[in-house]
Design an enzyme around this catalytic site. Structure first.
Site, PDB file in Angstrom:
ATOM      1  N   GLU A 331       0.823  -1.199   0.000  1.00  0.00           N
ATOM      2  CA  GLU A 331       0.000   0.000   0.000  1.00  0.00           C
ATOM      3  C   GLU A 331       0.860   1.253   0.000  1.00  0.00           C
ATOM      4  OE1 GLU A 331      -4.072  -1.295   2.313  1.00  0.00           O
ATOM      5  OE2 GLU A 331      -2.400  -0.590   3.518  1.00  0.00           O
ATOM      6  N   CYS A 332       0.593   2.155  -0.913  1.00  0.00           N
ATOM      7  CA  CYS A 332       1.189   3.486  -0.951  1.00  0.00           C
ATOM      8  C   CYS A 332       2.719   3.411  -0.926  1.00  0.00           C
ATOM      9  CB  CYS A 332       0.637   4.343   0.186  1.00  0.00           C
ATOM     10  SG  CYS A 332       0.778   6.131  -0.114  1.00  0.00           S
ATOM     11  N   GLY A 333       3.357   3.632   0.232  1.00  0.00           N
ATOM     12  CA  GLY A 333       4.805   3.546   0.298  1.00  0.00           C
ATOM     13  C   GLY A 333       5.320   2.183  -0.095  1.00  0.00           C
ATOM     14  N   GLY A 429      -0.819  -0.716  -4.783  1.00  0.00           N
ATOM     15  CA  GLY A 429      -1.248   0.577  -5.303  1.00  0.00           C
ATOM     16  C   GLY A 429      -1.247   1.629  -4.215  1.00  0.00           C
TER      17      GLY A 429
END
Length: 455
Positions: A331-333, A429
């Site tokens: 997720e993200c990072g 993502g």
């Protein structure tokens, strides 16, 4: 099965970001801990950083309460589950009291959560630059919409001015003022592009927190706040049963670069049978042994891109594990870490895992910030085609290939875009989802880890 639990509780909300509600919340938490009370703390909304500070103070993990990500019943269930054994619970609000889903709705705001859970609210107000006008500010919040405001705390004022402000507010607004905090430069906590710096990065954090607690003891009516929260009604909810799926081991990235996780999501995985092995992509040279799944959360990989890039053995280990088919949530990072490279603001490029042929670059603005609803466009690790889940995005970087396997839609504006690399063994993502509010999704991740283990 309907259940109810007694949770003694208040919410510390604010007129807006920067008014001092985190400072006030942390000071009160520390003061309560120093009184040898068992304290539970919560953060309204999806923010990861404030709960880290809460956790450092109370000695146990703080939780998020987010009815958009988790739904109304699960939010009440998690509140009751995590607050019932405590002597007292504090909920910190998000942004301004009424700020939630968008410009035309107070839904999913601090106020909405306080009404959902019947939690009395104490509003933090910074009266700087006002005199009698402070009453207009308070009156505006009291009358704007239905709320649970039961008191006021002033932040950033002097002892001399406080008595004047207190008289003005109590006389003109008919609401109790529970005290104030003066300006405390020695206790300030720095900030950057995603908010406050993380608790782990402040060497003298305990000193600063004790300064806050000293001020709380001196200037805030703690006994009055405890009394306010003592007579709250029981939290009512429909019970949620969690079944153990089987024994597996999941490697969870946890260090200064990757530290954004919802505690209730991690605990849910453990309840389902997972053993969580934490590792550092910054410092460790290899993944934990015999893991059956991989969870790469959000954080600040852009700040540690050089160190992450130089840890070649870890990059190789992660790539090899994913190529072998290990079930992976990024997720993200974590998603940024799996890409070919990360670029900083100056254009310096640092090699990453390169399991996804794309680059993330830090920008000067938030990209696609806020709540979204995701629809799966194909079958993947966590979802079947057509299934939906609520999510949240909060990042200053952007990728040249965010993914095409989900459709994201803003709940108010209807703005749409594609996102997420959703494969049979990978969900990667920018959007964050809350496994604690989506038990079926967590089950699928555990089941995939069990299948990988059997292979």
């Amino acid at each position: 099965m309907n259940k109810s639990k007694r949770v003694k509780r208040i919410m510390i909300a604010g007129t807006g970001s920067g008014c001092g509600k985190t400072t006030v919340t942390c000071g009160i938490l520390k003061a309560l801990v120093r009184k040898n009370l068992k304290v539970a703390s919560f953060k309204c909304g999806p923010d990861y950083i404030d709960p880290m500070f809460h956790s450092k103070i109370i000695g146990t993990k703080s939780r998020n309460l987010d009815s958009f990500l988790c739904g109304d019943n699960t939010t009440k269930y998690l509140f009751a589950k995590n607050g019932a054994e405590a002597d007292f619970s504090i909920v910190e609000g998000v942004m301004g009291l009424y700020d939630g889903l968008g410009s035309k709705s107070t839904k999913y705001s601090s106020c909405d959560l306080s009404l959902l859970t019947d939690t009395p609210t104490v509003l933090v107000v910074n009266p700087a630059g006002t005199y009698i006008s402070v009453a207009a500010i308070v009156k505006g919040y009291l009358d704007f919409a239905p709320n649970n405001i039961k008191g006021i705390i002033l932040n950033g004022t002097s002892e001399m001015m406080y008595n004047t402000y207190k008289d003005i507010i109590e006389d003109l607004c008919n609401v109790k003022v529970y005290g104030f905090l003066p300006k405390l430069p020695a206790a300030e906590i720095g900030s950057r592009h995603l908010g406050l710096v993380t608790a782990e990065e402040i060497e003298d954090l305990d000193l600063r927190l004790n300064l806050l607690a000293d001020a709380v003891d001196k200037y805030i009516d703690i006994e009055g706040l405890l009394k306010l929260g003592e007579n709250t009604p029981e939290l009512e909810y429909e019970d949620i049963k969690v079944e153990k799926r089987g024994s597996c081991t999941i490697g969870v990235a946890m260090d200064n670069a990757f530290c954004f996780y919802y505690e209730d999501a991690l605990k849910l995985l453990e309840e389902m049978g997972a053993t969580l092995k934490y590792f550092s992509p910054l410092k460790d040279k290899k993944l934990p042994e015999k893991i059956d799944g991989l969870y790469l959360g959000g954080g600040y990989p852009e700040l540690y891109a050089k160190e992450l890039s130089e840890n070649k053995s870890m990059l190789k280990a992660v790539k090899s594990a994913i190529e072998s088919g290990i079930p992976t949530i990024a997720e993200c990072g974590g998603f940024m870490y799996l890409q070919k490279s990360i670029k900083d603001k100056d254009g310096n490029e640092f090699e990453m895992v390169n399991i996804i042929d794309s680059t993330s670059q830090l920008t000067n603005k938030l990209s696609r910030f806020g709540y979204t609803t995701l629809t799966a466009l194909n079958n993947n690790l966590l979802f079947q085609a057509g299934e939906q889940v609520n999510a949240h995005e909060f990042h200053y970087s952007d990728s040249d290939l965010c993914g095409e396997d989900f459709l994201a839609v803003k709940p108010i504006t209807g703005r749409k875009w594609h996102c997420i690399h959703g494969k049979i063994t990978m969900f990667a993502g920018y959007p964050h989802i809350h496994l604690g509010g989506n038990i079926k999704v967590a089950q699928r991740f555990i089941n995939a880890c069990l299948s990988y283990k059997e292979k």
